[in-house]
Design an enzyme around this catalytic site. Structure first.
Site, mmCIF file in Angstrom:
data_model
loop_
_atom_site.group_PDB
_atom_site.id
_atom_site.type_symbol
_atom_site.label_atom_id
_atom_site.label_comp_id
_atom_site.label_asym_id
_atom_site.label_seq_id
_atom_site.Cartn_x
_atom_site.Cartn_y
_atom_site.Cartn_z
ATOM 1 N N ASP A 146 27.390 76.752 107.379
ATOM 2 C CA ASP A 146 28.619 76.820 107.821
ATOM 3 C C ASP A 146 28.912 78.403 107.715
ATOM 4 O O ASP A 146 28.504 79.225 106.846
ATOM 5 C CB ASP A 146 29.443 76.371 106.464
ATOM 6 C CG ASP A 146 31.013 76.095 106.783
ATOM 7 O OD1 ASP A 146 31.470 75.991 108.119
ATOM 8 O OD2 ASP A 146 31.726 75.906 105.799
ATOM 9 N N HIS B 9 41.436 84.060 107.826
ATOM 10 C CA HIS B 9 41.043 83.317 106.590
ATOM 11 C C HIS B 9 40.168 84.106 105.729
ATOM 12 O O HIS B 9 40.710 84.136 104.446
ATOM 13 C CB HIS B 9 40.114 82.001 107.092
ATOM 14 C CG HIS B 9 39.475 81.344 105.804
ATOM 15 N ND1 HIS B 9 40.140 80.614 105.041
ATOM 16 C CD2 HIS B 9 38.158 81.439 105.291
ATOM 17 C CE1 HIS B 9 39.329 80.221 104.085
ATOM 18 N NE2 HIS B 9 38.235 80.580 104.224
ATOM 19 N N GLU C 145 39.150 71.885 104.636
ATOM 20 C CA GLU C 145 39.072 73.251 105.350
ATOM 21 C C GLU C 145 39.179 72.884 106.909
ATOM 22 O O GLU C 145 38.181 72.154 107.228
ATOM 23 C CB GLU C 145 37.988 74.090 104.992
ATOM 24 C CG GLU C 145 38.111 74.875 103.860
ATOM 25 C CD GLU C 145 37.080 75.889 103.335
ATOM 26 O OE1 GLU C 145 37.462 76.667 102.504
ATOM 27 O OE2 GLU C 145 35.977 75.625 103.907
ATOM 28 N N TYR D 24 30.954 80.465 92.269
ATOM 29 C CA TYR D 24 30.145 81.139 93.415
ATOM 30 C C TYR D 24 29.755 82.462 93.430
ATOM 31 O O TYR D 24 28.916 82.966 94.314
ATOM 32 C CB TYR D 24 31.530 80.957 94.605
ATOM 33 C CG TYR D 24 32.270 82.103 94.680
ATOM 34 C CD1 TYR D 24 33.621 82.595 93.664
ATOM 35 C CD2 TYR D 24 32.300 83.144 95.833
ATOM 36 C CE1 TYR D 24 34.288 83.473 93.874
ATOM 37 C CE2 TYR D 24 32.901 84.230 96.077
ATOM 38 C CZ TYR D 24 33.902 84.430 94.916
ATOM 39 O OH TYR D 24 34.576 85.505 95.147
ATOM 40 N N LYS E 193 31.507 72.485 97.414
ATOM 41 C CA LYS E 193 31.482 72.121 98.932
ATOM 42 C C LYS E 193 30.542 70.828 99.025
ATOM 43 O O LYS E 193 30.800 70.189 99.870
ATOM 44 C CB LYS E 193 30.889 73.316 99.577
ATOM 45 C CG LYS E 193 31.705 74.477 99.392
ATOM 46 C CD LYS E 193 32.906 74.607 100.374
ATOM 47 C CE LYS E 193 33.470 75.948 100.654
ATOM 48 N NZ LYS E 193 34.514 75.972 101.521
#
Lengths: 428, 428
Positions: A135, A142, A208, A253, A262
């Site tokens: 990804d 963003h 998302e 994270y 995720k």
């Protein structure tokens, strides 16, 4: 070889509604299950699913070099491995078979009976076996929005962002096609102001808005794909809802990136729209002058694609609300830049690998690609049609992403990726 | 069902050298290619490779429920899917077939000729198709060392580290078995004191001393694996060299984690040593009292494994130097904690998924698991046998990781993962 399938003047003998995402100029590829429990590689025209395995068995692809059972499989990987020339030949041939002027299949009922299904009679499957899923994070808007909220508003964009199409690895095992519901994840979060984490259902489940591209075998380990060649290795695109749990993400994270926030689910639209079909919608991407990227990321010409995107939320038994309208062309980094970067270190790319764009946010507040941005971290809730408010996604909500390209001649669409958020399964 | 294969008193009719990693009590699983170009699932005893496909065809596994061709495959995935009971039955049977007292195969030359190969006559393959690869970061010493060097020496360990077995997704497509050389990656780096990145070969290529475990199908999407059950789903372990390019990593990893710095190559040892074989080497892991982990990560009993590890570097045509000696038992988080955490959000685990331990560093300077730590960021070079110094890995160097367990009765080893670093392939 010309892309004859793209001829905007072509009509089909199949009935296609005016605003269909799937005119005869689209001819996407997917995998479906029939009521007789047969899985096959297929295409779609209007509201009809086309069994490509049956077409092949009946000789409609004669003259194109194909392995015998390439369409009688439960994934597109082998077909994708055959490469761009074969994709184009097959797509051109399908256009020809369903051309209004071509009587061969049109006038053969026994053939039509085994080739053509109503969409309502088939169940779409994951179109490819996805070995590796990457990804990216390629929307400047963003990345800036997230940086403002999570890090430093004055230096929202990190120093590497304008030099690198930043990306990370995702989880392949939880990629599911449109229609498969997703459970709210359980996990660890750190309540605001606390020092000890707590365990429970994520309270901040988000979508998302992304697209993703599917690759073919591209290189041996150690070799790169130069940017000029990158598009040769992209088969096509799907819509992607990269489900995210913001509270889990925030706690986990740093320093190695998102993980459990995720990997509980990523949902994709089931029809892969080919890059050939998208060719008429090529457009310029944002200028990259300040700074210029390093030479291996520089490209000439138009390598963005003008794809209109929208996100809707439908609470249970309530009409949907459109919460965002965006466009893929806003992305700072193109797909070819992403693929060139991904392989510059010799990373091997296989048939069926999937690469997500990253959340696609535009410059205006109504074009942001996540609830995190749309509600600015929950500060500005969105009102649904029943008057209820949403800061993030509630149990029972269905999130729908749609995408299409439109010019004066044709509309080429992706259909949708639609998935309902269910409550968590109680932990064992 | 007892693990009769572990009987330390058992002798084999095959000749096995005294200090072999592969006594008849080990019986690991792998995949090999014979000189006749046949790929088969196999095991190893001493310096002999055992063709399990041939054994099955000859009826040696009769009475064990196995699909017909489970060993005549190029991966172990289907066998692993059969579950722990089957693994144990097969391993017990292999021990029995090669038991010194069992004449059946021993005295049948025509059978022996198709079942037994010399290790030097076979070529080891990747033992499983790895769908998803996750790498953890579970050594407190390693995380502390990295935190001291890259972030804040006073707060080296990040706030989440003692609460979460931190992990991230890696790339499956570039996992290769021992013996396959690896090319130095090209990439972007930011020279010290500069603001503009440069492009070129990584100057700081490093190994990471790790082990990894291989899973079986464990759950449906949305369901977790409770910590008490986690070990049921772990088939076995391999050694892992998680190649890393420190300069690429430093520039790219904030905020989404390591990407090109890692995905150019990960090398594993080819024989999967089963958890059953490692059972005698179970031991306590570091106390987790301050803080206590959340209940879903709490476990009773011994869930660490006492596996001696060492890393050697052999420059071209120069005798190797041992640069590190470590042990898996130093790890703060156990494999069952890692798996319970990985699935607490419902992430689906498949047969053949691989999960790396993270760099295994001990408390002393000679037990660190990477050159980054051993040379403290290049400040304390290591001298090779030819007098040359190493801060990181040079082109032409071979990095060898070895691992074994030893008690008063037996030694169970992994063999080694050995891979040579080659210069970069010029970019196209």
């Amino acid at each position: 070889m010309p892309i004859t399938a793209n001829n905007p003047d072509r009509k089909s003998w199949l009935e296609i509604s005016q605003n269909s995402d799937f005119p005869i100029q689209n001819i996407p590829f997917g995998v479906f299950l029939t009521k007789e429990n047969v899985v096959t590689v297929g295409s779609r025209i209007g509201d009809f699913a086309i069994d490509l395995g049956a077409l092949q068995q009946l000789g409609y692809f004669d003259g194109i070099e194909l392995t015998d059972d390439v369409f009688m499989q439960d994934t597109l990987n082998d077909f994708i491995s055959d490469g761009k020339k074969t994709w184009r030949l097959v797509r051109n041939r399908i256009a020809d078979i369903f051309d209004a002027e071509n009587a061969k299949l049109r006038d053969n009922k026994s053939h039509r009976d085994v080739v053509i299904f109503k969409m309502e009679d088939v169940e779409m499957q994951l179109p490819v076996f996805i070995g590796d899923y990457t990804d990216f994070y390629s929307s400047r808007e963003h990345a800036t929005n997230v940086g403002k909220m999570f890090r430093d508003p004055a230096n929202a964009l990190l120093p590497n962002w304008l030099h690198i199409p930043v990306g990370y690895h995702g989880r392949s095992s939880t990629i599911v096609p449109s229609g498969i519901p997703v459970h709210r994840p359980m996990g660890q979060t750190l309540p605001n102001g606390e020092t000890q984490p707590v365990f429970g259902p994520s309270r901040l489940v988000d979508f998302e808005l992304e697209t993703a591209f599917i690759t073919t075998d591209a290189n041996v380990m150690g070799e790169n794909i130069p940017i000029e060649a990158a598009e040769e290795y992209i088969f096509g695109m799907v819509l992607l809802n990269d489900w995210s749990a913001r509270d889990i993400q925030k706690w986990e994270y740093v320093p190695l990136g998102p993980f459990l926030a995720k990997n509980f689910a990523s949902s994709i639209s089931p029809w892969i729209v080919t890059m050939d079909a998208l060719e008429p919608f090529r457009c310029a991407s944002p200028k990259q002058d300040d700074p210029k990227p390093l030479p291996y990321l520089q490209q000439k010409g138009d390598h963005a694609f003008d794809i209109n995107l929208e996100v809707a939320i439908a609470p249970e038994n309530v009409e949907e609300s459109i919460v965002s309208k965006s466009n893929l062309k806003y992305m700072y980094w193109t797909m070819s830049q992403q693929l060139a970067h991904h392989t510059i270190n010799g990373c091997r790319i296989n048939s069926g690998d999937m690469m997500g764009s990253g959340t696609i946010s535009g410059a205006t507040e109504d074009s942001f690609g996540s609830m995190l941005e749309l509600t600015w971290g929950g500060q500005k809730p969105i009102t649904m049609k029943d008057g209820s408010e949403r800061k993030f996604i509630n149990d029972g909500d269905t999130v729908i992403i749609r995408g299409f390209c439109q010019n004066k001649d044709i509309r080429i669409g992706f259909g949708e990726v639609s998935s309902k958020l269910l409550p968590p399964i109680p932990t064992k």
